[in-house]
Motif scaffolding. Structure first.
Motif, PDB file in Angstrom:
ATOM      1  N   GLU A 181      -5.205 -13.009  -6.212  1.00 27.32           N
ATOM      2  CA  GLU A 181      -5.929 -12.377  -7.333  1.00 27.32           C
ATOM      3  C   GLU A 181      -4.782 -11.989  -8.379  1.00 27.32           C
ATOM      4  N   ASP A 202      -7.754  -0.464 -11.311  1.00 24.15           N
ATOM      5  CA  ASP A 202      -7.214   0.055  -9.937  1.00 24.15           C
ATOM      6  C   ASP A 202      -7.708  -0.915  -8.942  1.00 24.15           C
ATOM      7  N   GLU A 203      -7.481  -1.867  -8.327  1.00 22.55           N
ATOM      8  CA  GLU A 203      -8.018  -2.755  -7.360  1.00 22.55           C
ATOM      9  C   GLU A 203      -9.715  -2.717  -7.473  1.00 22.55           C
ATOM     10  N   SER A 231       0.804  -1.206   0.059  1.00 19.99           N
ATOM     11  CA  SER A 231      -0.087   0.036  -0.052  1.00 19.99           C
ATOM     12  C   SER A 231       0.760   1.287  -0.009  1.00 19.99           C
ATOM     13  N   ARG A 240     -16.510 -11.118  -5.093  1.00 26.48           N
ATOM     14  CA  ARG A 240     -15.101 -10.940  -5.696  1.00 26.48           C
ATOM     15  C   ARG A 240     -14.919 -12.158  -6.399  1.00 26.48           C
ATOM     16  N   GLY A 273     -11.762  -4.499  -5.038  1.00 25.67           N
ATOM     17  CA  GLY A 273     -11.369  -4.447  -3.517  1.00 25.67           C
ATOM     18  C   GLY A 273     -12.485  -4.169  -2.549  1.00 25.67           C
ATOM     19  N   THR A 300      -3.843  -4.769  -7.794  1.00 26.50           N
ATOM     20  CA  THR A 300      -4.205  -5.334  -7.007  1.00 26.50           C
ATOM     21  C   THR A 300      -3.097  -5.332  -5.563  1.00 26.50           C
ATOM     22  N   HIS A 301      -3.624  -5.476  -4.445  1.00 31.23           N
ATOM     23  CA  HIS A 301      -2.631  -5.633  -3.536  1.00 31.23           C
ATOM     24  C   HIS A 301      -2.744  -7.070  -2.843  1.00 31.23           C
ATOM     25  N   ASP A 302      -3.569  -8.152  -3.747  1.00 34.98           N
ATOM     26  CA  ASP A 302      -3.677  -9.155  -3.351  1.00 34.98           C
ATOM     27  C   ASP A 302      -3.028 -10.341  -4.279  1.00 34.98           C
ATOM     28  N   SER A 320      -1.533   3.144  -7.792  1.00 37.65           N
ATOM     29  CA  SER A 320      -2.685   3.979  -8.449  1.00 37.65           C
ATOM     30  C   SER A 320      -2.078   5.154  -9.070  1.00 37.65           C
ATOM     31  N   GLN A 370     -12.637   1.338  -7.943  1.00 37.01           N
ATOM     32  CA  GLN A 370     -13.515   0.661  -6.950  1.00 37.01           C
ATOM     33  C   GLN A 370     -14.855   1.252  -7.162  1.00 37.01           C
TER      34      GLN A 370
END
Ligand SMILES: Nc1ncnc2c1ncn2[C@@H]1O[C@H](COP(=O)(O)OP(=O)(O)O)[C@@H](O)[C@H]1O
Ligand SMILES: [Mg+2]
Length: 238
Positions: A193, A155-156, A38, A166, A159, A188-190, A43, A79
């Motif tokens: 995913e 962008d995510e 993060s 999801r 999320g 993504t930060h996952d 982004s 999002q």
């Protein structure tokens, strides 16, 4: 053919540097997943590709041409949906077709067909407020695909959705991209995913891309290690 490219790109907000030297190529038809802690600038990177943030140094290019501002060859999805609340799902998708110059008489059928592809044939005439979060994301996806951009910047996008929706959206995106290939930069930060969605995965740090992975190599462990190494830097960046 390269759809998007960053060449020694420095991204900053005023005198606040976010990424100092980014080199990245996104091939046409490729789905690139971008991972990073993060605040690392995911982004910000999409904003640069979207033409919303000028580079502080270096270049960003779309189709080999330097990006100087937003363009309808690049669509950003985040999002929070950006649907027009007074237009039905169908008429939101029609907008993208109008911008592309599709004749008026063909827009309705084409919009419906894009909505059917994302499983919203039945909900085409509903207003956004009468749709769930996942459904609104599907309208956004239909609208983005209908615009036939050079690249879709996500962008995510999932999320804010609950885990079940999801997972359904991830499957849907994969299916839709199989039928209608598009160039996608998927932030993504996952990790899971990214592994599921990406044809290729890059990890972003303050100096640019720190590592690159292929999903076929079972890179989950190495990715987590890479992210772990970057995490302490987050304090300095964010
Ligand atoms: N409009 C802005 N003005 C100044 N700093 C910003 C702005 N937007 C983001 N930042 C900063 O830039 C860094 C990267 O942000 P962002 O790209 O949103 O990270 P990510 O999407 O990876 O979480 C963060 O330190 C954030 O605080
Ligand atoms: Mg972000």
């Amino acid at each position: 053919m390269t759809a998007l490219r960053a060449e020694g790109a420095a991204l900053a907000y005023g005198d606040r540097a976010v990424i100092t030297g980014l080199d990245l190529d996104v091939a046409e038809g490729e789905v690139l997943a971008v991972l990073g802690p993060s605040g690392c600038g995911k982004s910000t990177l999409l904003r640069a590709f979207a033409g919303l943030l000028p580079v502080a140094a270096g270049r960003v290019l779309a189709g080999g041409v330097p990006i100087t501002g937003p363009g309808r060859d690049r669509t950003l999805i985040f999002q929070d949906d950006a649907l027009l609340p007074w237009r039905s799902a169908r008429r939101n998708v029609e907008l993208a077709l109008a911008v592309r110059g599709v004749p008026r008489g063909e827009r309705r059928d084409q919009a419906r067909s894009w909505l059917e592809r994302v499983g919203l044939g039945e909900a085409a005439e509903r207003l956004p407020r009468a749709l769930s979060g996942g459904m609104r994301q599907r309208v956004q996806l239909a609208r983005a695909l209908a615009a036939e951009p050079r690249a879709i910047l996500m962008d995510e996008p999932f999320g804010a959705l609950d885990a079940q929706t999801r997972a359904a959206m991830q499957r849907l995106l994969l299916g839709v991209l199989r039928d209608a290939p598009a160039t996608v930069v998927f932030v993504t930060h996952d990790v899971d995913e990214a592994l599921l969605i990406g044809d290729r995965i890059v990890v972003l740090g303050p100096s640019g891309v720190t590592a690159e992975f292929s999903p076929g190599d079972d890179p989950r462990g190495p990715i987590l290690a890479e992210l772990g190494a970057l995490e302490p830097l987050k304090e300095e960046v964010g």
